[in-house]
Enzyme design. Structure first.
Site, PDB file in Angstrom:
ATOM      1  N   GLY A   9       0.819  -1.211   0.000  1.00 23.14           N
ATOM      2  CA  GLY A   9       0.000   0.000   0.000  1.00 23.14           C
ATOM      3  C   GLY A   9       0.852   1.258   0.000  1.00 23.14           C
ATOM      4  CG  ASP A  36      -7.955 -10.877   3.470  1.00 23.90           C
ATOM      5  OD1 ASP A  36      -7.590 -10.816   4.659  1.00 23.90           O
ATOM      6  OD2 ASP A  36      -8.973 -10.319   3.033  1.00 23.90           O
ATOM      7  CB  SER A  91      -5.289   7.159  12.378  1.00 25.58           C
ATOM      8  OG  SER A  91      -5.840   8.399  12.015  1.00 25.58           O
ATOM      9  CB  ALA A  92      -3.878  12.042  14.308  1.00 25.63           C
ATOM     10  CB  THR A  93      -8.763   9.364  13.248  1.00 25.14           C
ATOM     11  OG1 THR A  93     -10.140   9.634  13.207  1.00 25.14           O
ATOM     12  CG2 THR A  93      -8.565   7.886  13.368  1.00 25.14           C
ATOM     13  CG  ASP A 117     -13.593  17.922   8.009  1.00 27.46           C
ATOM     14  OD1 ASP A 117     -13.356  16.710   8.143  1.00 27.46           O
ATOM     15  OD2 ASP A 117     -13.497  18.533   6.925  1.00 27.46           O
ATOM     16  CG  ASP A 173      -0.921  -5.443  -0.074  1.00 25.12           C
ATOM     17  OD1 ASP A 173      -0.441  -4.405   0.388  1.00 25.12           O
ATOM     18  OD2 ASP A 173      -2.051  -5.482  -0.613  1.00 25.12           O
ATOM     19  CE1 TYR A 230      -8.678   4.119   8.698  1.00 27.21           C
ATOM     20  CE2 TYR A 230      -9.069   6.373   9.415  1.00 27.21           C
ATOM     21  CZ  TYR A 230      -8.200   5.367   9.078  1.00 27.21           C
ATOM     22  OH  TYR A 230      -6.854   5.597   9.133  1.00 27.21           O
ATOM     23  CE  LYS A 266      -6.012   2.524  10.828  1.00 30.60           C
ATOM     24  NZ  LYS A 266      -5.070   1.455  10.443  1.00 30.60           N
TER      25      LYS A 266
END
Ligand code: UFG
Length: 334
Positions: free
Chosen positions: A10, A58, A125-127, A295, A31, A151, A155
């Site tokens: 990726g 997978d 992720s910063a999410t 956002d 992958d 999503y 994480k």
């Protein structure tokens, strides 16, 4: 160190594979190529200058991955990057996102246990900081509350799973790398983010406008409490991210740790449009639109922990990222 990369073909995984090889490590790739252009593994091998073993599967196909691991000798660590990552898609089909992202991680953990591997770097992720954090976002701040989409929640949930695994197995070493906004491409022009998909993130949209494929950039929100009214983010070059993974692998210690990978420098939507216009020499028309639901006004990293624990600091600029992204898109234009 011999390192299995799940999702190693990726956008981020391909750059990590090349960085690992350059640092004297031996990457192996699994992958399913569901989000990669053809030939990426060959290009990774060319840049790495080594015959990197790769399995097209997978990671949930545990029998195939197990056979692959058994065939390649002792593996010291896993960088787990495999997963689905489109925010909008995750809102439309949450069951698929929870299923794929969580069950892939559980499969990888079972495989690690079966093969005696107790070291992992996870692509987080910063999410995970959700909407409650204060800027700059630091690793010891709250996570989990106010995450805007499924999503992002996958994480967060995976980080929690990894904490539990570390608690159960004291020798397990795990670092979750919380990426801010990954951008850019390999300076060779051979690797970058797949330009075939429908773009949602800002830089791929800006790039398509520069390339004449889209008419204009729609700016989501011009009334934020920021320098110019548009949203501010921490755009980190994928080559810096890749180096961060190598450092994280080399510094893994028992227990769970989370480290931000960002520049610590916020840039606005207009800054990105200007920087890409300069890099490409193209005019980038834009339209001012309403805010996009979910956002944040601003998100940028506290980068002190990465510097202290990993000896890692982002070195490349937004201008570097725009230049490399543009070079990659020119090289891959059909
Ligand atoms: N934006 C626009 N127009 C667009 C696309 C984006 O104005 O067409 C703006 C957004 O409003 C935001 C900024 O550009 O202010 C960046 O948006 P992105 O969609 O590129 O990135 P996000 O910060 O929303 O999300 C990214 C990743 C997520 C990750 C998150 C972590 O896409 O996967 O960072 O903070 F979870």
């Amino acid at each position: 160190m011999r390192v299995l990369l799940t999702g190693g073909s990726g956008f981020i995984g391909s750059h990590v594979a090349v960085a690992l090889a350059a640092a004297g490590h031996e990457p192996l790739i699994v992958d399913d190529l569901s989000n990669s252009r053809g030939g990426v593994v060959e290009r990774i091998r060319e840049l790495a200058r080594m015959p990197i073993p790769a399995l097209v599967a997978d990671v949930r196909d545990e029998a195939s991955v197990s056979e692959f691991l058994a065939a390649h000798g002792r593996v010291d660590a896993v960088v787990h990057l495999a997963g689905l990552k489109a925010v909008g898609e995750s809102v439309a089909d949450p069951v698929r996102y929870y299923d794929v992202n969580l069950s892939s991680t559980l499969a990888v953990l079972r495989l690690m246990s079966a093969h005696g591997i107790d070291a992992m770097v996870f692509s987080s992720s910063a999410t995970v900081y959700g909407s409650a954090g204060t800027m700059p976002l630091a690793e010891d701040g709250a996570v989990g509350a106010g995450i805007a989409n499924p999503y992002g929640r996958t994480k967060y949930m995976i980080e929690e799973i990894l904490r539990d695994v570390c608690a159960a197995e004291p020798s397990f070493r795990c670092t979750a790398l919380r990426y801010f906004n990954p951008v850019g491409a390999h300076p060779s022009g051979l690797l970058g983010e797949d330009p075939l998909g429908v773009p949602n993130n800002l830089m791929p949209v800006v790039a398509k406008v520069a390339g004449g494929i889209l008419d204009s950039v729609s700016i989501f929100g011009t009334d934020y409490p920021t320098r110019d009214g548009t949203g501010e983010r921490d755009y980190v070059h994928v080559q810096d991210l890749a180096r961060g993974h190598v450092r994280a692998l080399e510094e893994l210690a028992p227990g769970f740790d989370a480290v931000n990978l960002g520049t610590g420098e916020p840039a606005s939507v207009l800054d990105v449009i200007r920087a890409y216009g300069d890099a490409s020499g193209r005019e980038i028309p834009y339209r001012l639109n309403a805010r996009r639901p979910g956002d944040l006004a601003v998100a940028f990293a506290d980068v002190e922990k990465a510097a202290r624990e990993l000896g890692w600091t982002a070195e490349l600029t937004l201008a570097d990222a725009c230049r490399d992204d543009w070079r990659w898109r020119q090289a891959t234009a059909d």
